[in-house]
Write a protein that holds these residues in place. Structure first.
Motif, PDB file in Angstrom:
ATOM      1  N   GLY A 247      -7.572  -3.628   5.801  1.00  0.00           N
ATOM      2  CA  GLY A 247      -7.651  -4.672   4.785  1.00  0.00           C
ATOM      3  C   GLY A 247      -8.266  -4.244   3.470  1.00  0.00           C
ATOM      4  N   GLN A 248      -8.092  -2.977   3.088  1.00  0.00           N
ATOM      5  CA  GLN A 248      -8.633  -2.503   1.814  1.00  0.00           C
ATOM      6  C   GLN A 248      -7.835  -3.060   0.629  1.00  0.00           C
ATOM      7  OE1 GLN A 248      -7.532  -0.584   4.346  1.00  0.00           O
ATOM      8  NE2 GLN A 248      -8.839   1.203   4.707  1.00  0.00           N
ATOM      9  N   MET A 249      -8.438  -2.989  -0.547  1.00  0.00           N
ATOM     10  CA  MET A 249      -7.756  -3.402  -1.768  1.00  0.00           C
ATOM     11  C   MET A 249      -6.535  -2.532  -2.011  1.00  0.00           C
ATOM     12  SD  MET A 249      -9.006  -3.380  -5.739  1.00  0.00           S
ATOM     13  CE  MET A 249      -8.280  -1.757  -6.005  1.00  0.00           C
ATOM     14  N   ALA A 250      -5.455  -3.155  -2.454  1.00  0.00           N
ATOM     15  CA  ALA A 250      -4.233  -2.458  -2.842  1.00  0.00           C
ATOM     16  C   ALA A 250      -3.994  -2.712  -4.325  1.00  0.00           C
ATOM     17  CB  ALA A 250      -3.049  -2.972  -2.018  1.00  0.00           C
ATOM     18  N   PRO A 251      -3.044  -2.017  -4.947  1.00  0.00           N
ATOM     19  CA  PRO A 251      -2.742  -2.295  -6.351  1.00  0.00           C
ATOM     20  C   PRO A 251      -2.336  -3.750  -6.599  1.00  0.00           C
ATOM     21  CG  PRO A 251      -1.793  -0.202  -5.693  1.00  0.00           C
ATOM     22  CD  PRO A 251      -2.296  -0.842  -4.447  1.00  0.00           C
TER      23      PRO A 251
ATOM     24  N   GLY B 270       0.818  -1.206   0.000  1.00  0.00           N
ATOM     25  CA  GLY B 270       0.000   0.000   0.000  1.00  0.00           C
ATOM     26  C   GLY B 270       0.849   1.253   0.000  1.00  0.00           C
ATOM     27  N   ASP B 271       1.954   1.206   0.738  1.00  0.00           N
ATOM     28  CA  ASP B 271       2.868   2.351   0.818  1.00  0.00           C
ATOM     29  C   ASP B 271       3.647   2.519  -0.479  1.00  0.00           C
ATOM     30  OD1 ASP B 271       4.459   4.242   2.871  1.00  0.00           O
ATOM     31  OD2 ASP B 271       5.922   3.185   1.643  1.00  0.00           O
ATOM     32  N   LEU B 272       4.224   1.448  -0.987  1.00  0.00           N
ATOM     33  CA  LEU B 272       5.126   1.550  -2.134  1.00  0.00           C
ATOM     34  C   LEU B 272       4.407   1.553  -3.475  1.00  0.00           C
ATOM     35  CD1 LEU B 272       8.560   0.098  -2.766  1.00  0.00           C
ATOM     36  CD2 LEU B 272       6.745  -0.727  -4.260  1.00  0.00           C
ATOM     37  N   ALA B 273       3.404   0.675  -3.629  1.00  0.00           N
ATOM     38  CA  ALA B 273       2.793   0.478  -4.946  1.00  0.00           C
ATOM     39  C   ALA B 273       1.565   1.338  -5.182  1.00  0.00           C
ATOM     40  CB  ALA B 273       2.415  -0.996  -5.128  1.00  0.00           C
ATOM     41  N   ALA B 274       1.146   2.133  -4.175  1.00  0.00           N
ATOM     42  CA  ALA B 274      -0.007   3.008  -4.343  1.00  0.00           C
ATOM     43  C   ALA B 274       0.423   4.468  -4.205  1.00  0.00           C
ATOM     44  CB  ALA B 274      -1.101   2.653  -3.334  1.00  0.00           C
ATOM     45  N   ILE B 275       0.394   5.000  -2.979  1.00  0.00           N
ATOM     46  CA  ILE B 275       0.736   6.408  -2.792  1.00  0.00           C
ATOM     47  C   ILE B 275       2.202   6.685  -3.118  1.00  0.00           C
ATOM     48  CG2 ILE B 275       1.311   6.202  -0.339  1.00  0.00           C
ATOM     49  CD1 ILE B 275      -0.096   8.932   0.046  1.00  0.00           C
ATOM     50  N   GLY B 276       3.063   5.662  -3.011  1.00  0.00           N
ATOM     51  CA  GLY B 276       4.486   5.873  -3.255  1.00  0.00           C
ATOM     52  C   GLY B 276       4.972   5.462  -4.625  1.00  0.00           C
ATOM     53  N   THR B 277       4.049   5.255  -5.572  1.00  0.00           N
ATOM     54  CA  THR B 277       4.460   4.784  -6.904  1.00  0.00           C
ATOM     55  C   THR B 277       5.462   5.723  -7.561  1.00  0.00           C
ATOM     56  OG1 THR B 277       2.269   3.794  -7.189  1.00  0.00           O
ATOM     57  CG2 THR B 277       3.639   4.010  -9.156  1.00  0.00           C
TER      58      THR B 277
END
Length: 249
Positions: free
Chosen positions: A130-134, A95-102
């Motif tokens: 537990g939300q959906m992530a990329p 969630g940190d790296l592949a979403a907001i931190g892309t």
């Protein structure tokens, strides 16, 4: 009785806060063991994340920084440029790296920043519900995809390692797991190779580690390990996707 297996000096004595069956503790220990075995405790700087790995700076007995959500590669870039003689690594979830931190992740690799990213992929946002992530699998149920992820609503899982391996600035990209003792050993070797890649000045390196999240998956710890092996690995194949190092080193 002498102890044959003890806590490395590169970890603090603070008890883990992770849920039962979570793999973060294993991955933390592997990073710490490699730093200690390489004799780099005094020369290593860890950059944490926002999410389940947010307290990494309380567990790693090394210098550390807690950045804003998703910004760890940018912070690590600044640290490494100021202290090029240090080993600098980020520890981030999907969630940190592949979403907001892309953006920070991709452009650090594009520029060939001489840092290492430890990327923990458990297919969802673990800390916040537990939300959906990329990285969520097709058909996987999460709190924001109660009927399962679909292509029409959310597209396909984000294969970070495959994308970064195509970039000229990336020097070492691997994907591993920790669902068995053999896989734990392979993960440790990959982390060491990534750190060695950085010390050799070859450019950006990343190890993606497939990790279990029993609490948010609604599975027992053992069933969660099976989920990683049987459901995640077919989507995210294990192995070294790119290496510019001499294998003999």
């Amino acid at each position: 009785m002498a102890k044959g297996y003890t806590r490395p000096q590169t970890l603090t004595d603070k008890p883990w806060h992770f849920c039962p069956g979570c793999n973060h503790g294993i991955i933390h220990r592997l990073c710490a063991e490699v730093v200690q075995e390489m004799g780099l405790q005094k020369k290593t700087i860890g950059v944490g994340s926002v999410g389940c790995g947010v307290f990494s700076y309380e567990y790693f007995n090394i210098d550390g920084i807690g950045p804003s959500h998703g910004r760890a590669p940018a912070v690590a870039t600044g640290v490494k440029r100021v202290h090029p003689d240090r080993l600098v690594f980020t520890y981030q979830g999907d969630g940190d790296l592949a979403a907001i931190g892309t953006t920070e992740m991709v452009h650090s690799a594009v520029r060939g920043e001489n840092i290492t990213v430890i990327f923990v992929n458990n297919t969802l946002y673990g800390m916040t519900g537990g939300q959906m992530a990329p990285t969520t699998l097709m058909g996987q149920k999460t709190t924001t995809t109660p009927l399962g992820r679909t292509r029409e609503q959310a597209g396909y899982p984000f294969k970070v390692a495959e994308m970064l391996a195509t970039l000229d600035g990336s020097a070492y990209i691997a994907r591993t797991a920790v669902f068995s003792p053999a896989q734990v050993t392979r993960t440790k070797k990959a982390i060491r190779r990534a750190f060695e890649t950085q010390l050799d000045g070859l450019g950006f390196s990343m190890v993606e580690v497939l990790s279990a999240c029993p609490t948010n998956w609604g599975l027992s710890p053992l069933a969660a390990l099976k989920f990683v092996e049987e459901k995640m690995v077919p989507v995210y194949p294990l192995g070294e996707l790119k290496s510019t190092r001499n294998p003999a080193k």
